[in-house]
Design a protein around this motif. Sequence first.
Motif, short mmCIF file in Angstrom:
data_model
loop_
_atom_site.label_atom_id
_atom_site.label_comp_id
_atom_site.label_asym_id
_atom_site.label_seq_id
_atom_site.Cartn_x
_atom_site.Cartn_y
_atom_site.Cartn_z
N ASP A 124 0.83 -1.21 0.00
CA ASP A 124 0.00 0.00 0.00
C ASP A 124 0.86 1.26 0.00
O ASP A 124 0.52 2.27 -0.61
CB ASP A 124 -0.94 0.02 1.20
CG ASP A 124 -2.21 -0.77 0.95
OD1 ASP A 124 -2.72 -0.72 -0.19
OD2 ASP A 124 -2.69 -1.44 1.88
N THR A 154 2.27 1.84 -3.52
CA THR A 154 1.24 2.36 -4.42
C THR A 154 0.93 3.82 -4.10
O THR A 154 0.89 4.68 -4.99
CB THR A 154 -0.03 1.52 -4.33
OG1 THR A 154 0.28 0.15 -4.61
CG2 THR A 154 -1.09 2.00 -5.31
N LEU A 208 5.17 2.67 -8.75
CA LEU A 208 3.95 2.06 -9.28
C LEU A 208 4.27 0.78 -10.04
O LEU A 208 3.51 -0.20 -9.96
CB LEU A 208 3.22 3.05 -10.19
CG LEU A 208 2.55 4.21 -9.45
CD1 LEU A 208 2.08 5.27 -10.44
CD2 LEU A 208 1.37 3.72 -8.61
N ALA A 222 4.77 -1.94 -7.47
CA ALA A 222 3.50 -2.40 -6.92
C ALA A 222 2.70 -3.16 -7.96
O ALA A 222 2.02 -4.15 -7.65
CB ALA A 222 2.70 -1.22 -6.38
N GLU A 282 -1.05 -5.05 -7.60
CA GLU A 282 -1.90 -4.03 -6.98
C GLU A 282 -2.73 -3.35 -8.07
O GLU A 282 -2.19 -2.82 -9.03
CB GLU A 282 -1.03 -3.00 -6.26
CG GLU A 282 -1.68 -2.36 -5.04
CD GLU A 282 -2.80 -1.38 -5.40
OE1 GLU A 282 -3.70 -1.20 -4.57
OE2 GLU A 282 -2.73 -0.79 -6.49
N ARG A 295 -4.61 -0.54 -8.49
CA ARG A 295 -4.44 0.87 -8.84
C ARG A 295 -3.13 1.09 -9.58
O ARG A 295 -3.06 1.82 -10.57
CB ARG A 295 -4.50 1.74 -7.58
CG ARG A 295 -5.85 1.77 -6.89
CD ARG A 295 -5.74 2.40 -5.51
NE ARG A 295 -4.92 1.58 -4.62
CZ ARG A 295 -4.37 2.01 -3.49
NH1 ARG A 295 -4.52 3.26 -3.11
NH2 ARG A 295 -3.67 1.20 -2.73
N ALA A 296 -2.07 0.44 -9.10
CA ALA A 296 -0.77 0.56 -9.75
C ALA A 296 -0.81 -0.04 -11.15
O ALA A 296 -0.22 0.51 -12.09
CB ALA A 296 0.30 -0.13 -8.90
N SER A 318 -5.85 -5.23 -13.86
CA SER A 318 -6.52 -4.35 -12.92
C SER A 318 -8.03 -4.50 -13.02
O SER A 318 -8.74 -4.61 -12.02
CB SER A 318 -6.11 -2.90 -13.18
OG SER A 318 -6.77 -2.01 -12.31
#
Length: 303
Positions: A89, A92, A111, A114, A119, A121-122, A150
């Motif tokens: 977290d 990111t 990013l 991550a 992850e 969002r990344a 994603s």
Amino acid sequence: MRYNWLLAFAATVAAIAPASAQSLKAGIEAWQKADYDAAVAIWRPLAEKGDADAAFNLGQAYRLGRGVPVNLGAAQTWFERAARKGHLDAQTTLGLLLFQNGNQAGGLRWLRMAAEQGEPRALLIYGTALFNGDGVSRDPVLGYAYVSRSAAQGLGAAKATLEEMDGVLPLEVRKKGLAIAMAKAKEAPPPAPAKPVPARKAPREPVESAKPLAETAKKAVQSPASPATGAWRIQLGAFSKRASAEDLYRKVSGNSALAGRKPFYVSAGPVTRLQVGPYISRAAAQAACNGLRPQACFPVAAQ
């Protein structure tokens, strides 16, 4: 008798749990009660001793201005301490924060790290950057793969971006991207085993509050350093004289939301419509409109 034995066993387990975990839990409980001063006071010494969860939580406190004044510099420092210890977290959120504040290279570095761990969002931000060639070498196949991963995790913004990519990428490119996405998903490290003390997780409210940064970061995608692409524009008005449309563009052209874009003067009968673009998706166009407020603006598909 057995009941008493279980109580004693539970008490023993609690007693031998790491002191830092118990303290971290106390900070989370204080945060959830909106006692932010107490939460920060508990987390700070733990963070200073190297606890990644506490460092991330402290960074969130500085970012949100809870228990401490808003201080993005301090937030970045604590996020980076946690990120260097592998806190997903933190990696990111740090990446998004740097990206938002103009440090594109630094943001993309975290990013990417991550994203490689899955992850969502990344994956979205780094994948969009790959698609646009924004701060990294343009690779629409790999960009499509990242955004696909994603979207597969349910991130709404990723689903919308993937839909826009579907509209501009050839089928063969999309097939290659999906194959890479499936391979990377299989290679992704397995989920970390559950920690003995669940309360060591970062407080939910700060983590959730970080998510809108993903949309903020998307505003910067497609920098002037690389040609902007996409099938969307924003329309700023319709005028009886083209000169009026040109005057408005001159007034707003310095806004960062329009960086790397160009004006289009679209004739529609007796009026001239001022449009600016292109943008990769409707969501990206809407984000640009949001950045132009109070100027009236709305997304339109390029003709």
